[in-house]
Enzyme design. Structure first.
Site, PDB file in Angstrom:
ATOM      1  N   CYS A   1       0.957  -1.149   0.110  1.00  0.00           N
ATOM      2  CA  CYS A   1       0.012   0.090   0.118  1.00  0.00           C
ATOM      3  C   CYS A   1       0.806   1.356   0.013  1.00  0.00           C
ATOM      4  O   CYS A   1       1.489   1.650  -0.951  1.00  0.00           O
ATOM      5  CB  CYS A   1      -0.849   0.115   1.114  1.00  0.00           C
ATOM      6  SG  CYS A   1      -2.165   1.137   1.099  1.00  0.00           S
TER       7      CYS A   1
ATOM      8  N   HIS B   1      -3.854  -5.061   0.118  1.00  0.00           N
ATOM      9  CA  HIS B   1      -3.204  -5.369   1.813  1.00  0.00           C
ATOM     10  C   HIS B   1      -3.414  -7.001   1.659  1.00  0.00           C
ATOM     11  O   HIS B   1      -4.077  -7.569   2.095  1.00  0.00           O
ATOM     12  CB  HIS B   1      -4.022  -4.787   2.625  1.00  0.00           C
ATOM     13  CG  HIS B   1      -3.782  -3.407   3.072  1.00  0.00           C
ATOM     14  ND1 HIS B   1      -2.728  -2.956   3.778  1.00  0.00           N
ATOM     15  CD2 HIS B   1      -4.243  -2.190   2.541  1.00  0.00           C
ATOM     16  CE1 HIS B   1      -2.611  -1.829   3.711  1.00  0.00           C
ATOM     17  NE2 HIS B   1      -3.671  -1.253   2.892  1.00  0.00           N
TER      18      HIS B   1
ATOM     19  N   GLU C   1      -1.820  -8.946   3.663  1.00  0.00           N
ATOM     20  CA  GLU C   1      -1.813  -9.238   4.924  1.00  0.00           C
ATOM     21  C   GLU C   1      -3.265  -9.427   5.795  1.00  0.00           C
ATOM     22  O   GLU C   1      -3.237 -10.073   6.690  1.00  0.00           O
ATOM     23  CB  GLU C   1      -0.764  -8.335   5.895  1.00  0.00           C
ATOM     24  CG  GLU C   1      -1.511  -7.142   6.325  1.00  0.00           C
ATOM     25  CD  GLU C   1      -1.576  -5.700   5.195  1.00  0.00           C
ATOM     26  OE1 GLU C   1      -1.362  -6.403   3.907  1.00  0.00           O
ATOM     27  OE2 GLU C   1      -2.168  -4.762   5.857  1.00  0.00           O
TER      28      GLU C   1
END
Ligand code: MN
Length: 237
Positions: free
Chosen positions: A107, A211, A213
């Site tokens: 990001c 994202h 994660e």
């Protein structure tokens, strides 16, 4: 293997505190890595000493980067900058390239990597890009809200076993002019750059605008595979 993970600082309950979303920690630990947080520092040289002691670098999400770092005036919708964080991370990104430290940028991280190596940013997609997709879906962090198109032959395409995977999207800025040491590895249908990677054969560096994660628990394995590929690059480096 140890991985340096950047973080922000902000005022929380009346005091300046270092902050990092725990999803980064969980995703890296899940890939067998030991995450070590490097906060915004007064002297970027301190961060470079830390980089010498680890196997990899993760540039994480967060604030908009000060447009002065890419010779632009601030757009009215660009957020307030964090000068110490910008300076710390720009120093880390440049040193990671010089030292060929495997780097995963997420990001703000992919934007930071691009700016650190000489590129520029779109400061506000919604008011700049013609017919933009909605890239600001922060209310659904773990939902895949728009597809991307991977560029064949890239490192990322070799990792993500799908030509047009869908990703989450929690950003209002994006990469504009790509820094010379990087190349595009994915775009959204509105042309927004969704991933970059190192054009150097001997430096593993991938940056993604989404994202991953937040998606390591997803039914699709693409984002787990990205963290595993990062760990694999650290083992080989
Ligand atoms: Mn997006």
């Amino acid at each position: 293997m140890l991985v340096l993970v950047t973080a922000t600082s902000e005022e929380i309950r009346g005091a300046m505190r270092v902050r990092l979303n725990e999803t980064y920690v969980a995703a890296l630990e899940g890939a067998g890595l030991v995450p070590l947080i490097v906060p915004p520092l007064a002297d970027p040289a301190t961060a470079l000493r830390a980089l010498a002691s680890v196997d990899g670098l993760v540039l994480t999400g967060g604030e908009d980067i000060a447009p002065s770092h890419y010779d632009a005036e601030p757009h009215p919708l660009t957020g307030p900058p964090h000068a110490r964080r910008d300076a710390t991370e720009i120093a880390l990104a440049r040193a990671a390239r010089e030292r060929r430290v495997p780097t995963l940028a997420i990001c703000r991280g992919v934007q930071l990597l691009n700016v650190a190596l000489g590129g520029t940013l779109v400061q506000d997609i919604a008011s700049t890009v013609p017919l933009p997709l909605d890239h600001e879906r922060g209310a659904v962090r773990r939902e895949r809200t728009h597809p991307i198109e991977l560029v064949a032959g890239t490192r990322l395409a070799a990792i993500v076993d799908h030509a047009t995977p869908s990703v989450n999207s929690i950003h209002h800025q994006a990469v504009d002019r790509v820094a010379p040491p990087l190349r595009v590895s994915a775009r959204a249908s509105d042309g927004t750059i969704e991933a970059l990677e190192s054009a150097d054969r001997d430096w593993w560096a991938i940056g993604v605008q989404w994202h991953p994660e937040e998606l390591v628990g997803d039914v699709q394995r693409w984002d787990r595979d990205l963290f595993q590929a990062f760990a694999g690059a650290m083992r080989r480096a």
